[in-house]
Design a protein around this motif. Sequence first.
Motif, PDB file in Angstrom:
ATOM      1  N   ASP A   2      57.651   5.140  79.633  1.00 38.39           N
ATOM      2  CA  ASP A   2      57.886   6.138  78.485  1.00 38.39           C
ATOM      3  C   ASP A   2      57.053   5.410  77.068  1.00 38.39           C
ATOM      4  N   GLY A   3      57.383   5.747  75.738  1.00 41.90           N
ATOM      5  CA  GLY A   3      56.122   4.637  75.387  1.00 41.90           C
ATOM      6  C   GLY A   3      54.372   5.088  75.046  1.00 41.90           C
ATOM      7  N   ILE A   4      54.205   4.670  74.167  1.00 43.97           N
ATOM      8  CA  ILE A   4      52.806   5.523  73.412  1.00 43.97           C
ATOM      9  C   ILE A   4      51.816   4.327  74.006  1.00 43.97           C
ATOM     10  N   ILE A   5      50.096   4.644  74.431  1.00 50.39           N
ATOM     11  CA  ILE A   5      49.460   3.889  74.706  1.00 50.39           C
ATOM     12  C   ILE A   5      48.247   4.003  73.904  1.00 50.39           C
ATOM     13  N   LEU A   6      47.835   3.604  72.950  1.00 51.95           N
ATOM     14  CA  LEU A   6      46.836   4.156  72.196  1.00 51.95           C
ATOM     15  C   LEU A   6      45.126   3.672  72.383  1.00 51.95           C
ATOM     16  N   ASN A  27      38.844  -0.596  64.242  1.00 51.00           N
ATOM     17  CA  ASN A  27      37.827  -1.226  64.738  1.00 51.00           C
ATOM     18  C   ASN A  27      38.114  -1.949  65.863  1.00 51.00           C
ATOM     19  N   ASP A  28      38.899  -2.231  66.303  1.00 45.89           N
ATOM     20  CA  ASP A  28      40.108  -3.356  66.862  1.00 45.89           C
ATOM     21  C   ASP A  28      41.143  -2.838  67.030  1.00 45.89           C
ATOM     22  N   ALA A  29      41.521  -3.770  68.566  1.00 42.75           N
ATOM     23  CA  ALA A  29      43.743  -2.754  69.052  1.00 42.75           C
ATOM     24  C   ALA A  29      44.291  -3.147  67.759  1.00 42.75           C
ATOM     25  N   PRO A  30      44.422  -4.443  66.985  1.00 40.76           N
ATOM     26  CA  PRO A  30      45.423  -4.500  66.476  1.00 40.76           C
ATOM     27  C   PRO A  30      45.683  -3.508  64.898  1.00 40.76           C
ATOM     28  N   SER A  31      44.151  -3.148  64.515  1.00 41.69           N
ATOM     29  CA  SER A  31      44.260  -2.561  63.591  1.00 41.69           C
ATOM     30  C   SER A  31      44.891  -1.528  64.009  1.00 41.69           C
ATOM     31  N   ALA A  32      45.443  -0.465  64.958  1.00 42.81           N
ATOM     32  CA  ALA A  32      45.788   0.759  65.524  1.00 42.81           C
ATOM     33  C   ALA A  32      47.264   0.723  64.387  1.00 42.81           C
ATOM     34  N   VAL A  33      47.870  -0.414  64.397  1.00 41.76           N
ATOM     35  CA  VAL A  33      48.882  -0.615  64.279  1.00 41.76           C
ATOM     36  C   VAL A  33      49.301  -0.098  62.330  1.00 41.76           C
ATOM     37  N   THR A  34      48.322  -0.828  61.324  1.00 45.12           N
ATOM     38  CA  THR A  34      48.260  -0.432  59.973  1.00 45.12           C
ATOM     39  C   THR A  34      47.815   1.098  60.121  1.00 45.12           C
ATOM     40  N   ARG A  35      46.694   1.485  60.698  1.00 46.76           N
ATOM     41  CA  ARG A  35      46.254   2.549  60.738  1.00 46.76           C
ATOM     42  C   ARG A  35      47.570   3.188  60.816  1.00 46.76           C
ATOM     43  N   LEU A  36      48.850   3.471  62.013  1.00 45.70           N
ATOM     44  CA  LEU A  36      49.714   4.190  62.028  1.00 45.70           C
ATOM     45  C   LEU A  36      50.349   4.305  60.625  1.00 45.70           C
ATOM     46  N   ILE A  37      50.966   3.309  60.489  1.00 46.63           N
ATOM     47  CA  ILE A  37      51.281   2.529  59.031  1.00 46.63           C
ATOM     48  C   ILE A  37      51.268   3.512  58.120  1.00 46.63           C
ATOM     49  N   ASP A  38      49.684   3.802  57.808  1.00 40.12           N
ATOM     50  CA  ASP A  38      48.811   4.091  56.753  1.00 40.12           C
ATOM     51  C   ASP A  38      48.751   5.292  56.112  1.00 40.12           C
ATOM     52  N   ILE A  39      48.939   5.991  57.730  1.00 46.36           N
ATOM     53  CA  ILE A  39      49.475   7.547  57.262  1.00 46.36           C
ATOM     54  C   ILE A  39      50.360   7.964  57.055  1.00 46.36           C
ATOM     55  N   GLY A  40      51.678   7.042  57.139  1.00 47.14           N
ATOM     56  CA  GLY A  40      52.873   7.029  56.975  1.00 47.14           C
ATOM     57  C   GLY A  40      54.178   7.251  57.752  1.00 47.14           C
ATOM     58  N   VAL A  41      53.297   6.520  58.719  1.00 46.57           N
ATOM     59  CA  VAL A  41      54.741   6.842  60.387  1.00 46.57           C
ATOM     60  C   VAL A  41      55.612   5.398  60.012  1.00 46.57           C
ATOM     61  N   LYS A  42      56.891   5.430  59.698  1.00 42.41           N
ATOM     62  CA  LYS A  42      57.691   4.133  59.556  1.00 42.41           C
ATOM     63  C   LYS A  42      57.657   2.826  60.180  1.00 42.41           C
ATOM     64  N   PRO A  43      57.306   1.962  59.696  1.00 39.02           N
ATOM     65  CA  PRO A  43      57.162  -0.116  61.044  1.00 39.02           C
ATOM     66  C   PRO A  43      57.924   0.374  62.154  1.00 39.02           C
ATOM     67  N   PHE A  44      58.497   0.977  61.677  1.00 37.15           N
ATOM     68  CA  PHE A  44      60.831   0.294  63.134  1.00 37.15           C
ATOM     69  C   PHE A  44      60.012   1.615  63.650  1.00 37.15           C
ATOM     70  N   LEU A  45      58.953   2.673  64.011  1.00 36.64           N
ATOM     71  CA  LEU A  45      58.882   4.004  64.453  1.00 36.64           C
ATOM     72  C   LEU A  45      58.168   3.254  66.004  1.00 36.64           C
ATOM     73  N   VAL A  46      56.803   2.280  64.588  1.00 38.63           N
ATOM     74  CA  VAL A  46      55.835   1.733  65.644  1.00 38.63           C
ATOM     75  C   VAL A  46      56.451   0.577  66.737  1.00 38.63           C
ATOM     76  N   ALA A  47      56.541  -0.105  65.712  1.00 36.82           N
ATOM     77  CA  ALA A  47      57.343  -0.671  66.533  1.00 36.82           C
ATOM     78  C   ALA A  47      57.935  -0.819  67.959  1.00 36.82           C
ATOM     79  N   SER A  48      58.446  -0.086  67.633  1.00 32.97           N
ATOM     80  CA  SER A  48      59.835   1.026  69.129  1.00 32.97           C
ATOM     81  C   SER A  48      58.912   1.306  69.835  1.00 32.97           C
ATOM     82  N   SER A  49      58.029   1.784  69.620  1.00 34.57           N
ATOM     83  CA  SER A  49      57.648   2.916  70.435  1.00 34.57           C
ATOM     84  C   SER A  49      56.072   2.317  71.233  1.00 34.57           C
ATOM     85  N   SER A  50      55.458   1.752  70.527  1.00 28.25           N
ATOM     86  CA  SER A  50      54.279   0.797  70.811  1.00 28.25           C
ATOM     87  C   SER A  50      54.329   0.336  72.245  1.00 28.25           C
TER      88      SER A  50
END
Length: 568
Positions: free
Chosen positions: A317-321, A421-444
């Motif tokens: 399970d989990g999300i791969i971007l 442009n790079d891999a770490p920026s995908a985290v901030t992109r998801l948070i920028d569009i409104g996803v809660k940080p704890f959801l990004v951290a738990s799923s990625s």
Amino acid sequence: MAARDDYLLDSLLEMGYVTNEQLEPIRAEADSTGEGVVDTLVAKGVISAEVVAQAKATHFGTEFIRLSEMRLPDDVIAAVPRHVAKRYSVVPVRKEEGGIVVAMVDPSDLDTLDGLQHSLGTSVIPAVASPEDIEAAIAKYYGVKEDSVSKMIQDITEGEVDVGQITAVATDDGSTVEADAPIIKLVNTMIVEAFKMRASDIHLEPLAKRFRVRYRIDGMLHEMKSPAKRLQAPIISRIKIMSNMSIAERRIPQDGRIQAQVGGKTIDLRVSCIPTTHGESIVMRLLDKEGLRLGLPELGFFTDDQQTFERMIGLPDGIILITGPTGSGKTTTLYAVLNFINRPDRKIITVEDPVEYVLSGINQVQVNETVGLTFAAALRSMLRQAPNVIMLGEIRDLETATIAINASLTGHLVFSTVHTNDAPSAVTRLIDIGVKPFLVASSSRCLMAQRLVRKVCKRCGQPYTPTERELKALKIDAAQAAGATFRKGKGCPECNKTGYRGRMGIFEIFVIDDEVRKLIYDKVSSSVLRAKARESGMRTLREDGTRKVLAGLTTPDEVIRATAMDVD
């Protein structure tokens, strides 16, 4: 044969290309086989065919020409018809007051010169080029087959085919368009030629005074022979008919599809038409249904990165971007991943816009926003289908991202793409569009950035020494350079004189571990995440590209171009 070689051997000796010591064993071998001495020298690799051509030019006092380094004008090529060029193995170089200069293998061949002068009705001034150069130039400027696009355009332009003899072709909406057999054949041949040249797109662009045709090959646009401006309207109309567009509508953009059979293969063409200042511009994307059977090694992974990535995509399970700009190969990577994990005991569903390639054993859903089938709506419904693996073409908004992340937290493995442009920026992109940080951290589970670089042509690739600038840009030190195998393509017919054939990926793999999750909880910036990833052993895009330069797979120029935005 040996007697004919004598004058060449004298010239080669005088020019210093061979020595008497080298000639002795070659003469003995030539006598035993009955071959010419010069032919044996070339076969043994002592001298090249180009050197022989230079010796001929020196002996006869004619000009030596490197056709591969020249761009011959259309009017010069048109001065010698295709059948004449192929029959006599000559290439026109330029027009002069005294006649036309042609490159040939043997300037002393009087029969060829007489035949040329009779066929062309003008004086012929001989020049010398190597046989390989002449063969490649004939293929480049005249095409391999008689029904090449250049030949057909020339025939239509010169009036050999009567464009006026046309018939009315009915369309789905009841309207008609005048279309003729030559135009139909020209469009069909254009598609076949682009496919055989491994083009990914055909661009038909109306300009002020001409109608430009370009093919995108290995990510780079190459301009082809352009049809006359007067052929613009019938060519565009023909393509619109083939792709079920309305030929009566010229004011708004339209999209369509064409399915074609080429050499027993079925290919799809996604067609886009938009109105421009000088007429409608058309782009056809070629999708080879049978050509996408790539495994992970074919994508360009080195063994260590492939093992890491296989471990990530094997999770339950989990999300791969996959991240990167348009045209960086993200979709191809996703399809290769689905092929890799597709097993009878797994249910895989994809949501795409559009479905580019049909994969056997996988349920693929195409987005249709006109009837309300959006990414989010399709994703919400597909969860009731109890899939093990979900692939989303792209995460574009908060609703889609939220459903995808919730799915990944409830036992599904989710693959998708985002434009960063790079891999770490995908985290901030998801948070920028409104996803809660704890959801990004738990799923990625894993974020992977990628770019595409062209591969050195296997046929004409040869060792070379990079410049100081290239070494400095890639941070290659003296020790690394000493043990490296730098290669660059010289250019040959196989690679269209570019020195490159095919493309491969360079990758930046960011594995999300517990320490990184804590940082995501704390909403740190992407630069902090990147620093942590580098500390944990993540290679940047440029570093992975550098490894492939050191291995001789690509060139420094390609890596520098593809990683210009790499902050490291």
